[in-house]
Design a protein around this motif. Structure first.
Motif, PDB file in Angstrom:
ATOM      1  N   LYS A 212     -17.004  15.988   4.565  1.00 22.29           N
ATOM      2  CA  LYS A 212     -17.394  15.729   3.190  1.00 22.29           C
ATOM      3  C   LYS A 212     -16.241  16.046   2.249  1.00 22.29           C
ATOM      4  N   ALA A 213     -16.004  15.161   1.285  1.00 21.13           N
ATOM      5  CA  ALA A 213     -14.953  15.352   0.287  1.00 21.13           C
ATOM      6  C   ALA A 213     -15.573  15.749  -1.043  1.00 21.13           C
ATOM      7  N   VAL A 214     -14.999  16.747  -1.665  1.00 22.37           N
ATOM      8  CA  VAL A 214     -15.402  17.159  -3.007  1.00 22.37           C
ATOM      9  C   VAL A 214     -14.294  16.735  -3.961  1.00 22.37           C
ATOM     10  N   LEU A 215     -14.618  15.878  -4.921  1.00 27.27           N
ATOM     11  CA  LEU A 215     -13.605  15.389  -5.846  1.00 27.27           C
ATOM     12  C   LEU A 215     -13.314  16.446  -6.902  1.00 27.27           C
ATOM     13  N   THR A 216     -12.053  16.772  -7.055  1.00 20.58           N
ATOM     14  CA  THR A 216     -11.621  17.789  -8.010  1.00 20.58           C
ATOM     15  C   THR A 216     -11.242  17.136  -9.335  1.00 20.58           C
ATOM     16  N   ALA A 217     -10.984  17.985 -10.327  1.00 25.93           N
ATOM     17  CA  ALA A 217     -10.508  17.474 -11.622  1.00 25.93           C
ATOM     18  C   ALA A 217      -9.190  16.733 -11.447  1.00 25.93           C
ATOM     19  N   ARG A 218      -8.325  17.222 -10.546  1.00 22.05           N
ATOM     20  CA  ARG A 218      -7.058  16.544 -10.291  1.00 22.05           C
ATOM     21  C   ARG A 218      -7.292  15.170  -9.668  1.00 22.05           C
ATOM     22  N   ASP A 219      -8.222  15.063  -8.724  1.00 17.72           N
ATOM     23  CA  ASP A 219      -8.545  13.769  -8.133  1.00 17.72           C
ATOM     24  C   ASP A 219      -8.976  12.774  -9.213  1.00 17.72           C
ATOM     25  N   ARG A 220      -9.828  13.238 -10.126  1.00 21.23           N
ATOM     26  CA  ARG A 220     -10.333  12.346 -11.173  1.00 21.23           C
ATOM     27  C   ARG A 220      -9.225  11.985 -12.166  1.00 21.23           C
ATOM     28  N   GLU A 221      -8.304  12.905 -12.381  1.00 26.06           N
ATOM     29  CA  GLU A 221      -7.157  12.606 -13.239  1.00 26.06           C
ATOM     30  C   GLU A 221      -6.309  11.489 -12.627  1.00 26.06           C
ATOM     31  N   ILE A 222      -6.088  11.562 -11.314  1.00 26.60           N
ATOM     32  CA  ILE A 222      -5.316  10.524 -10.628  1.00 26.60           C
ATOM     33  C   ILE A 222      -6.022   9.177 -10.738  1.00 26.60           C
TER      34      ILE A 222
ATOM     35  N   GLU B  56       0.801  -1.215   0.000  1.00 25.60           N
ATOM     36  CA  GLU B  56       0.000   0.000   0.000  1.00 25.60           C
ATOM     37  C   GLU B  56       0.842   1.277   0.000  1.00 25.60           C
ATOM     38  N   LYS B  57       2.093   1.190   0.415  1.00 30.15           N
ATOM     39  CA  LYS B  57       2.987   2.349   0.331  1.00 30.15           C
ATOM     40  C   LYS B  57       3.810   2.326  -0.952  1.00 30.15           C
ATOM     41  N   LEU B  58       4.148   1.154  -1.459  1.00 30.16           N
ATOM     42  CA  LEU B  58       5.080   1.047  -2.582  1.00 30.16           C
ATOM     43  C   LEU B  58       4.397   1.051  -3.944  1.00 30.16           C
ATOM     44  N   PHE B  59       3.158   0.567  -4.038  1.00 27.96           N
ATOM     45  CA  PHE B  59       2.488   0.471  -5.332  1.00 27.96           C
ATOM     46  C   PHE B  59       2.334   1.849  -5.982  1.00 27.96           C
ATOM     47  N   SER B  60       2.081   2.852  -5.162  1.00 23.68           N
ATOM     48  CA  SER B  60       1.895   4.199  -5.705  1.00 23.68           C
ATOM     49  C   SER B  60       3.161   4.759  -6.337  1.00 23.68           C
ATOM     50  N   LEU B  61       4.324   4.177  -6.021  1.00 23.66           N
ATOM     51  CA  LEU B  61       5.583   4.659  -6.597  1.00 23.66           C
ATOM     52  C   LEU B  61       5.657   4.407  -8.097  1.00 23.66           C
ATOM     53  N   ARG B  62       4.787   3.556  -8.620  1.00 28.53           N
ATOM     54  CA  ARG B  62       4.699   3.392 -10.072  1.00 28.53           C
ATOM     55  C   ARG B  62       4.246   4.687 -10.739  1.00 28.53           C
TER      56      ARG B  62
ATOM     57  N   LEU C  60      -4.734   5.564 -12.593  1.00 28.71           N
ATOM     58  CA  LEU C  60      -4.613   4.288 -11.875  1.00 28.71           C
ATOM     59  C   LEU C  60      -5.504   3.198 -12.450  1.00 28.71           C
ATOM     60  N   LYS C  61      -6.604   3.586 -13.029  1.00 28.77           N
ATOM     61  CA  LYS C  61      -7.654   2.644 -13.432  1.00 28.77           C
ATOM     62  C   LYS C  61      -7.155   1.450 -14.236  1.00 28.77           C
ATOM     63  N   PRO C  62      -6.377   1.608 -15.313  1.00 30.64           N
ATOM     64  CA  PRO C  62      -5.992   0.434 -16.119  1.00 30.64           C
ATOM     65  C   PRO C  62      -5.206  -0.600 -15.325  1.00 30.64           C
TER      66      PRO C  62
ATOM     67  N   THR D 252      -0.739   9.690  -2.417  1.00 30.68           N
ATOM     68  CA  THR D 252       0.208   9.242  -1.396  1.00 30.68           C
ATOM     69  C   THR D 252       0.161   7.729  -1.169  1.00 30.68           C
ATOM     70  N   GLU D 253      -1.026   7.106  -1.257  1.00 29.48           N
ATOM     71  CA  GLU D 253      -1.112   5.666  -1.022  1.00 29.48           C
ATOM     72  C   GLU D 253      -2.227   5.064  -1.863  1.00 29.48           C
ATOM     73  N   VAL D 254      -2.107   3.757  -2.101  1.00 25.86           N
ATOM     74  CA  VAL D 254      -3.153   2.968  -2.747  1.00 25.86           C
ATOM     75  C   VAL D 254      -3.449   1.797  -1.813  1.00 25.86           C
ATOM     76  N   ASN D 255      -4.613   1.818  -1.166  1.00 25.80           N
ATOM     77  CA  ASN D 255      -4.970   0.821  -0.150  1.00 25.80           C
ATOM     78  C   ASN D 255      -5.834  -0.273  -0.770  1.00 25.80           C
ATOM     79  N   VAL D 256      -5.358  -1.520  -0.695  1.00 24.04           N
ATOM     80  CA  VAL D 256      -6.014  -2.612  -1.414  1.00 24.04           C
ATOM     81  C   VAL D 256      -6.490  -3.754  -0.513  1.00 24.04           C
ATOM     82  N   THR D 257      -6.115  -3.763   0.757  1.00 27.02           N
ATOM     83  CA  THR D 257      -6.504  -4.892   1.595  1.00 27.02           C
ATOM     84  C   THR D 257      -7.913  -4.705   2.153  1.00 27.02           C
ATOM     85  N   SER D 258      -8.095  -3.713   3.009  1.00 32.48           N
ATOM     86  CA  SER D 258      -9.453  -3.471   3.534  1.00 32.48           C
ATOM     87  C   SER D 258      -9.666  -1.985   3.744  1.00 32.48           C
TER      88      SER D 258
END
Length: 322
Positions: free
Chosen positions: A246-256, A126-132, A260-262, A282-288
């Motif tokens: 509450k979080a408001v998703l920005t254009a930058r958030d959607r770009e990120i 979860e800390k290292l995958f984002s380094l891609r 990652l999607k593919p 900063t991180e990609v959390n995949v376990t829970s």
């Protein structure tokens, strides 16, 4: 659609916080749709000489503190008898959990739909995958060498965040300023005297306004929560005392998310939570990943509905092969 058998590999159900736990929210949604809900713990998993099986409990669940589940039965079942398997054990991803991700794939006849896929979980620290995606991140170093880390700290005028590679829930995260007399001692402690690598990232001042946990299902953002640190702490993690907003998703958030999607879809990482600080991943959390309940309440969404929609679709696609 026909009722599915949906199993959850998770921590003890007795310990679940019904007003917070994301896995519990998904269980409730599965039950609401008439699916059979099973759960088992990591220690109940075994190999029977032919395939993976586990002592599984069939349960009914309810959002009622103190009596949030009833056990209908508890018998050994092969994982091949399950339509969908959620791997939702909380971090850390230790050696035993890695062994469990290998065991659950021992279904030679008819594997379940995995959310998330065990191979993807093994590959995506979860800390290292984002380094891609280093171009999306704050300036970051991974090292166990004291001179490398101390030099990085000394050069970051705004400060440096240090965190364990396998950390979770905000544990072990430190903020250090250049010239901090504790820097050498802190680095020695976190690296276990130079034996374990740590993550060092330049401090992003926007972190005082909080970091976003963005929940993604099948590569698409479906909700999020802004986690704001308390006045006397630098950590926004809710487990460390951060407050959800509450979080408001920005254009930058959607770009990120789009970047990652593919790779997430390719690796079967279909229910994840990414952390975004200011304009940076900063991180990609995949376990829970957590945050489902808070995002639902703050943004009037139902993230678990997206998750079960996906589980149903994937099970229907796989069913002809069964």
């Amino acid at each position: 659609m026909a009722a599915l058998t949906i199993a959850f590999l998770m921590d003890p159900l007795e310990t679940v916080r019904v007003d917070h736990d994301s896995t519990f929210a998904v269980m409730l949604e599965a039950q609401k749709r008439g699916h059979r809900v099973l759960y088992f713990e990591q220690g109940w998993l075994r190999f029977n000489g032919r395939a993976a099986e586990a002592r599984m409990r069939q349960v009914t669940v309810r959002r009622e503190v103190g009596r949030h589940f009833d056990v209908l039965d508890e018998v050994p079942r092969e994982l091949s008898d399950v339509d969908v398997l959620f791997l939702r054990k909380d971090p850390p991803v230790d050696v035993e959990f890695l062994h469990a991700t290998q065991m659950v794939e021992l279904c030679p006849e008819r594997p379940p739909v995995y959310l998330n896929h065990p191979a993807g979980i093994r590959d995506a620290n979860e800390k290292l995958f984002s380094l891609r995606y280093a171009d999306l991140m704050p300036d970051t170093r991974i090292s166990r060498e004291l001179p490398v880390l101390l030099d990085f700290i000394a050069r970051n005028e705004q400060g440096t965040i240090l965190k364990p590679v396998d950390g979770f829930g905000g544990k072990g995260i430190l903020f250090l300023s250049p010239g901090d007399r504790n820097a050498r001692s802190a680095v020695e402690l976190l690296t276990q005297g130079g034996r374990e690598a740590v993550v060092a990232q330049v401090y992003i001042p926007e972190s005082r306004q909080g970091d976003k946990r963005i929940l993604m299902v099948d590569g698409e953002p479906v909700g999020g929560v802004l986690r704001v640190p308390s006045g006397d702490d630098h950590r926004g993690n809710m487990a460390a005392g951060g407050t959800p907003h509450k979080a408001v998703l920005t254009a930058r958030d959607r770009e990120i998310c789009e970047r990652l999607k593919p790779e997430l879809r390719k690796r079967g990482l279909l229910f994840v939570g990414i952390d975004v600080l200011g304009d940076y991943l900063t991180e990609v959390n995949v376990t829970s990943p957590t945050g489902v309940v808070e995002a639902n309440l703050l943004d009037d969404v139902c993230i678990e509905a997206h998750v079960i929609d996906l589980a149903e679709r994937l099970a229907a696609e796989q069913r002809p092969a069964r």
